[in-house]
Design a protein around this motif. Sequence first.
Motif, PDB file in Angstrom:
ATOM      1  N   ALA A  18      14.054  66.220 -66.369  1.00 49.27           N
ATOM      2  CA  ALA A  18      13.851  66.312 -64.915  1.00 49.27           C
ATOM      3  C   ALA A  18      12.454  67.045 -64.616  1.00 49.27           C
ATOM      4  N   HIS A  19      12.025  67.871 -65.727  1.00 51.86           N
ATOM      5  CA  HIS A  19      10.889  68.554 -65.588  1.00 51.86           C
ATOM      6  C   HIS A  19       9.623  67.909 -65.841  1.00 51.86           C
ATOM      7  N   ALA A  20       9.726  66.908 -66.756  1.00 50.38           N
ATOM      8  CA  ALA A  20       8.807  65.955 -67.127  1.00 50.38           C
ATOM      9  C   ALA A  20       8.270  64.891 -65.750  1.00 50.38           C
ATOM     10  N   ARG A  21       9.073  64.489 -64.804  1.00 52.68           N
ATOM     11  CA  ARG A  21       8.987  63.720 -63.995  1.00 52.68           C
ATOM     12  C   ARG A  21       8.675  64.543 -62.620  1.00 52.68           C
ATOM     13  N   THR A  22       8.236  65.881 -62.790  1.00 51.49           N
ATOM     14  CA  THR A  22       8.216  66.509 -61.578  1.00 51.49           C
ATOM     15  C   THR A  22       6.553  66.257 -60.931  1.00 51.49           C
ATOM     16  N   PRO A  23       5.594  65.938 -61.619  1.00 47.94           N
ATOM     17  CA  PRO A  23       4.471  65.841 -61.091  1.00 47.94           C
ATOM     18  C   PRO A  23       4.437  64.417 -60.211  1.00 47.94           C
ATOM     19  N   LYS A  24       5.051  63.378 -60.980  1.00 47.38           N
ATOM     20  CA  LYS A  24       4.974  62.333 -60.179  1.00 47.38           C
ATOM     21  C   LYS A  24       5.755  62.132 -58.800  1.00 47.38           C
ATOM     22  N   ALA A  25       6.895  62.979 -58.791  1.00 50.31           N
ATOM     23  CA  ALA A  25       7.629  63.361 -57.718  1.00 50.31           C
ATOM     24  C   ALA A  25       6.719  64.009 -56.536  1.00 50.31           C
ATOM     25  N   VAL A  26       6.114  64.978 -57.032  1.00 45.96           N
ATOM     26  CA  VAL A  26       5.338  66.010 -56.167  1.00 45.96           C
ATOM     27  C   VAL A  26       4.119  64.966 -55.747  1.00 45.96           C
ATOM     28  N   TRP A  27       3.476  64.295 -56.670  1.00 46.31           N
ATOM     29  CA  TRP A  27       2.268  63.451 -55.878  1.00 46.31           C
ATOM     30  C   TRP A  27       2.824  62.409 -55.197  1.00 46.31           C
ATOM     31  N   ALA A  28       3.858  61.822 -55.202  1.00 44.68           N
ATOM     32  CA  ALA A  28       4.441  60.823 -54.331  1.00 44.68           C
ATOM     33  C   ALA A  28       4.708  61.281 -53.007  1.00 44.68           C
ATOM     34  N   ALA A  29       5.294  62.461 -53.230  1.00 41.72           N
ATOM     35  CA  ALA A  29       5.608  63.211 -51.631  1.00 41.72           C
ATOM     36  C   ALA A  29       4.236  63.622 -51.139  1.00 41.72           C
ATOM     37  N   ALA A  30       3.367  64.124 -51.796  1.00 44.00           N
ATOM     38  CA  ALA A  30       2.072  64.514 -51.234  1.00 44.00           C
ATOM     39  C   ALA A  30       1.272  63.418 -50.701  1.00 44.00           C
ATOM     40  N   LEU A  31       1.119  62.420 -51.442  1.00 45.77           N
ATOM     41  CA  LEU A  31       0.395  61.257 -50.793  1.00 45.77           C
ATOM     42  C   LEU A  31       1.004  60.622 -49.646  1.00 45.77           C
ATOM     43  N   LYS A  32       2.468  60.553 -49.745  1.00 43.01           N
ATOM     44  CA  LYS A  32       2.978  59.954 -48.633  1.00 43.01           C
ATOM     45  C   LYS A  32       2.716  60.831 -47.232  1.00 43.01           C
ATOM     46  N   GLN A  33       2.847  62.177 -47.459  1.00 44.64           N
ATOM     47  CA  GLN A  33       2.536  63.115 -46.334  1.00 44.64           C
ATOM     48  C   GLN A  33       1.178  62.963 -45.857  1.00 44.64           C
ATOM     49  N   ALA A  34       0.248  63.034 -46.701  1.00 40.84           N
ATOM     50  CA  ALA A  34      -1.160  62.935 -46.448  1.00 40.84           C
ATOM     51  C   ALA A  34      -1.347  61.715 -45.732  1.00 40.84           C
ATOM     52  N   SER A  35      -0.888  60.614 -46.176  1.00 45.45           N
ATOM     53  CA  SER A  35      -1.092  59.268 -45.497  1.00 45.45           C
ATOM     54  C   SER A  35      -0.578  59.125 -43.873  1.00 45.45           C
ATOM     55  N   ILE A  36       0.365  59.874 -43.809  1.00 52.75           N
ATOM     56  CA  ILE A  36       1.065  60.132 -42.449  1.00 52.75           C
ATOM     57  C   ILE A  36       0.184  61.196 -41.661  1.00 52.75           C
ATOM     58  N   GLU A  37      -0.280  62.335 -42.301  1.00 49.28           N
ATOM     59  CA  GLU A  37      -1.146  63.151 -41.497  1.00 49.28           C
ATOM     60  C   GLU A  37      -2.269  62.563 -40.933  1.00 49.28           C
ATOM     61  N   LEU A  38      -2.949  61.928 -41.977  1.00 48.96           N
ATOM     62  CA  LEU A  38      -4.399  61.208 -41.966  1.00 48.96           C
ATOM     63  C   LEU A  38      -4.197  60.174 -40.764  1.00 48.96           C
ATOM     64  N   ARG A  39      -3.137  59.286 -40.724  1.00 49.96           N
ATOM     65  CA  ARG A  39      -2.880  58.605 -39.535  1.00 49.96           C
ATOM     66  C   ARG A  39      -2.682  58.843 -38.450  1.00 49.96           C
ATOM     67  N   ASN A  40      -1.985  60.075 -38.258  1.00 56.27           N
ATOM     68  CA  ASN A  40      -1.765  61.073 -36.978  1.00 56.27           C
ATOM     69  C   ASN A  40      -3.117  61.603 -36.480  1.00 56.27           C
ATOM     70  N   SER A  41      -4.025  61.936 -37.427  1.00 55.81           N
ATOM     71  CA  SER A  41      -5.111  62.770 -37.056  1.00 55.81           C
ATOM     72  C   SER A  41      -6.060  61.536 -36.609  1.00 55.81           C
ATOM     73  N   PHE A  42      -6.406  60.649 -37.201  1.00 59.04           N
ATOM     74  CA  PHE A  42      -7.391  59.660 -36.587  1.00 59.04           C
ATOM     75  C   PHE A  42      -6.813  58.707 -35.612  1.00 59.04           C
ATOM     76  N   LEU A  43      -5.647  58.563 -35.330  1.00 56.16           N
ATOM     77  CA  LEU A  43      -5.346  57.946 -34.206  1.00 56.16           C
ATOM     78  C   LEU A  43      -4.872  58.475 -33.090  1.00 56.16           C
ATOM     79  N   THR A  44      -5.221  59.782 -32.974  1.00 60.19           N
ATOM     80  CA  THR A  44      -4.645  60.375 -31.984  1.00 60.19           C
ATOM     81  C   THR A  44      -5.898  61.203 -31.460  1.00 60.19           C
ATOM     82  N   GLY A  45      -5.804  62.082 -30.412  1.00 54.94           N
ATOM     83  CA  GLY A  45      -6.868  62.776 -29.898  1.00 54.94           C
ATOM     84  C   GLY A  45      -6.990  63.954 -30.569  1.00 54.94           C
TER      85      GLY A  45
END
Length: 157
Positions: A4-31
Motif C-alpha cells: 500500500a505504501h508503493a501506491r500512495t503517490p498515485k492515490a494522493v495525486w489522483a485525489a489532488a487533481l480531482k479536487q483541483a479540477s473541482i475548485e478551479l471549475r468553481n473559481s472560474f465559473l462563479t463570482g
Amino acid sequence: MTSAHARTPKAVWAAALKQASIELRNSFLTGSGLTYLIGPVIMLVLTYFLRDSDLLESSISIAQNLLPGMLAFGFLMGGVIGVASELFLEREDGTLLRMKAIPHGVQGFLSGKLVTHLILNIVSALLVLVPVVVFFPGAMAGGVGRWLAVFGLLVIA
C-alpha cells in the motif's frame, strides 16, 4: 504484489487533481473568480500610466522596474497567503478533520490546494504578461525568452 505504501503517490495525486479540477471549475465559473482579475487589472493600469516615465536618470521606465516586482508579489500573495487563508477556513469548517478519516485524505487535500493555487497564479500572471507584451512591448526589457525563463522559475518555486 505491491504494498500500500508503493501506491500512495498515485492515490494522493489522483485525489489532488480531482479536487483541483473541482475548485478551479468553481473559481472560474462563479463570482469568486473575478477577484483574481483585480490584481492584473491594477498592474495593467499602472503599466499604462507609467510606460513613458523614466526611473530617475536611467534608461528604463518605471513600468519596466515595477513589472517584475508586481509579478513576484502576486505569486507570493496567491501562493502563500491564499493557501494559508483557505487552510484556515477549511480548518474552521471542519474539512481538515474530515479529511483525516479518508485514506491519504490530508495529503491529497493539501496537494489539491497547492495545485489549484499554482494554476490560479499562472492564469493571473498570464493575464498581466500577455497584454503587456501585446500593447506595451517596451515594458518587457530583455525579450520574451528571458521572461519565459523567469516565468518558468516562478512556476518551479
